[in-house]
Design an enzyme around this catalytic site. Structure first.
Site, PDB file in Angstrom:
ATOM      1  N   HIS A 121     -73.469 -25.279  39.342  1.00  0.00           N
ATOM      2  CA  HIS A 121     -72.510 -26.038  38.542  1.00  0.00           C
ATOM      3  C   HIS A 121     -71.406 -26.521  39.465  1.00  0.00           C
ATOM      4  O   HIS A 121     -71.105 -25.896  40.480  1.00  0.00           O
ATOM      5  CB  HIS A 121     -71.943 -25.109  37.457  1.00  0.00           C
ATOM      6  N   ASP A 198     -71.609 -16.861  39.916  1.00  0.00           N
ATOM      7  CA  ASP A 198     -71.251 -17.565  38.685  1.00  0.00           C
ATOM      8  C   ASP A 198     -72.103 -16.981  37.565  1.00  0.00           C
ATOM      9  O   ASP A 198     -73.305 -17.218  37.489  1.00  0.00           O
ATOM     10  CB  ASP A 198     -71.532 -19.061  38.869  1.00  0.00           C
ATOM     11  N   GLN A 201     -73.725 -18.283  32.597  1.00  0.00           N
ATOM     12  CA  GLN A 201     -74.917 -18.382  31.775  1.00  0.00           C
ATOM     13  C   GLN A 201     -75.719 -17.081  31.728  1.00  0.00           C
ATOM     14  O   GLN A 201     -76.810 -17.047  31.151  1.00  0.00           O
ATOM     15  CB  GLN A 201     -75.818 -19.517  32.297  1.00  0.00           C
ATOM     16  N   LYS A 224     -68.677 -18.819  25.909  1.00  0.00           N
ATOM     17  CA  LYS A 224     -70.135 -18.908  25.876  1.00  0.00           C
ATOM     18  C   LYS A 224     -70.770 -17.631  25.315  1.00  0.00           C
ATOM     19  O   LYS A 224     -71.991 -17.552  25.184  1.00  0.00           O
ATOM     20  CB  LYS A 224     -70.682 -19.200  27.279  1.00  0.00           C
ATOM     21  N   CYS A 361     -72.657 -31.281  34.628  1.00  0.00           N
ATOM     22  CA  CYS A 361     -71.794 -30.826  35.738  1.00  0.00           C
ATOM     23  C   CYS A 361     -72.640 -30.272  36.889  1.00  0.00           C
ATOM     24  O   CYS A 361     -72.316 -29.233  37.471  1.00  0.00           O
ATOM     25  CB  CYS A 361     -70.793 -29.773  35.259  1.00  0.00           C
TER      26      CYS A 361
END
Length: 406
Positions: A121, A198, A201, A224, A361
């Protein structure tokens, strides 16, 4: 997993959009919020609203207890060593920028290497580009396989003695690729590099264990994972956080201030300048309770079943291309021949089906895929096979419509 009873906890899902029952397939962008989270915010503002840490009155004590209680829930949820390693932020982007600015800019020098992947991302690319420009460090990218995965052999061939930081997503927001973070951490540490992950997700969808993964920094967002927008977490190993400089200065994060110099509070407050995101943290704590009641193992199993079902169903549509590996997280990214993803998403929206369209993104990844944009359907604990059936029907209508147009 009883999806019907879970859906009852999400008021927003019980509506019609464009005269059709809503099918929400955009949870990778943001999840919907269950009643326990909404009620936690309502209760805070109705009964406990106060600034934290500073006051000795009853409301201040209640708010502080809830805020710090949420930090303890996060610590247990991700298996951090202590609450000192849990920093509340605005979200994943803020957390990654904090590491790039507060750690990397002070630790890197010319000739050092930052290793990334092309599936990142933008939030896990641009901060490192800026850190490299500032310090003279060099960016390197781990080559990807044709299906959008990376091999440990590719990691080993990219990381060198000059590598100081490896920054990688746990789960790709486009491909659904689940990267082997534990093994990548081991390789990075063999070369005395740190690993920054990251987790935007991954944390909402699977059980993550900071001790087991042995990553050095890990960032994720609350919105999220059923929590409010504007709240996130930076996990960092205590020693590294102590070496890291704050990037925001002002009230709350200070120990002592005189006219010409100041000192900082201990962890974690050193990085939480100003009035913190109190209601957001409390909402995040409520979201963690909600997810743990369901069980993270049940959630990831359910989503992977949906991803498999979606791949099978979408594969029956002529002219539709699916991107990414067979084994993936709970999303499917695709394109329909001769139809722009934005047009696909517009037709689906007319059917009450919400998907995401664009570059997500991830423009370097779009270039790697040799496309300008894609459509993405992403799933969560409140989706079931009937939602995917509606998606397939909507895509067939989109094909028919644009076939007639052209």
């Amino acid at each position: 997993m009883d999806v019907t009873s879970i859906r009852e906890q999400f008021p927003i899902l019980h509506q019609e959009v464009n005269d059709h029952p809503l099918v929400y397939l955009d949870s990778a962008a943001t999840s919907q919020k269950p009643l326990p989270v909404i009620e936690s915010l309502d209760a805070y503002y109705r009964q406990h609203n106060s600034n934290v840490h500073r006051g000795v009155h009853t409301l201040g004590t209640r708010a502080t207890d809830q805020y710090e209680g949420a930090r303890d829930k996060v610590k247990n949820f991700i298996n951090a060593s202590s609450t000192e390693e849990v920093i509340f932020t605005r979200g994943t982007t803020t957390a990654l920028n904090m590491v790039a600015y507060g750690y990397a800019r002070h630790q890197l020098k010319e000739g050092d290497e930052i290793v990334l992947t092309e599936m990142e991302h933008h939030s896990n690319i641009i901060p490192w580009q800026q850190a490299a420009k500032y310090t003279g460090a060099k960016l390197k990218y781990i080559p990807m396989e044709e299906d959008g995965t990376i091999t440990l052999e590719a990691v080993r061939s990219t990381v060198t003695e000059n590598t100081k930081i490896v920054a990688v997503t746990h789960v790709s927001n486009v491909l659904g690729t689940i990267n082997p973070i534990k093994e990548i951490s081991q390789i990075a540490h063999e070369y005395n590099a740190i690993i920054v992950v990251d987790g935007a997700q991954s944390v909402p969808h699977m059980k993550v264990d900071m001790q087991g993964l042995d990553c050095d920094f890990y960032a994720f967002s609350g919105h999220k994972m059923c929590a409010p927008t504007g709240i996130g977490v930076l996990y960092g190993k205590k020693q590294l956080l102590e070496e890291m400089e704050p990037v925001e200065f002002g009230g709350e994060m200070i120990d002592f201030v005189d006219l010409y110099d100041s000192t900082w509070k201990d962890l974690p407050w050193k990085f939480e300048g100003g009035t913190p995101i109190i209601a957001g943290a409390i909402g995040l704590g409520a979201a963690i309770d909600f997810l743990e009641d369901i069980g993270m193992n049940h959630i990831i199993e359910h989503e992977q079943q949906l991803a498999n079902y979606a791949q099978d169903k979408l594969s029956t549509i002529d002219g539709l291309t699916i991107y990414g590996p067979k084994k993936r997280g709970g999303l499917v990214t695709f394109n329909v021949d001769s139809v722009h993803p934005h047009d696909t998403a517009t037709v689906l929206d007319a059917e009450g089906i919400a998907v995401r369209a664009g570059h997500h993104c991830a423009q370097p990844l779009m270039k790697w895929l040799d496309v300008t944009a894609t459509a993405r359907a992403s799933f969560y604990l409140y989706n079931d096979e009937s939602d995917i059936d509606r998606l397939v029907e909507g895509l067939q209508r989109a094909k028919e419509y644009f076939g007639d147009v052209f």
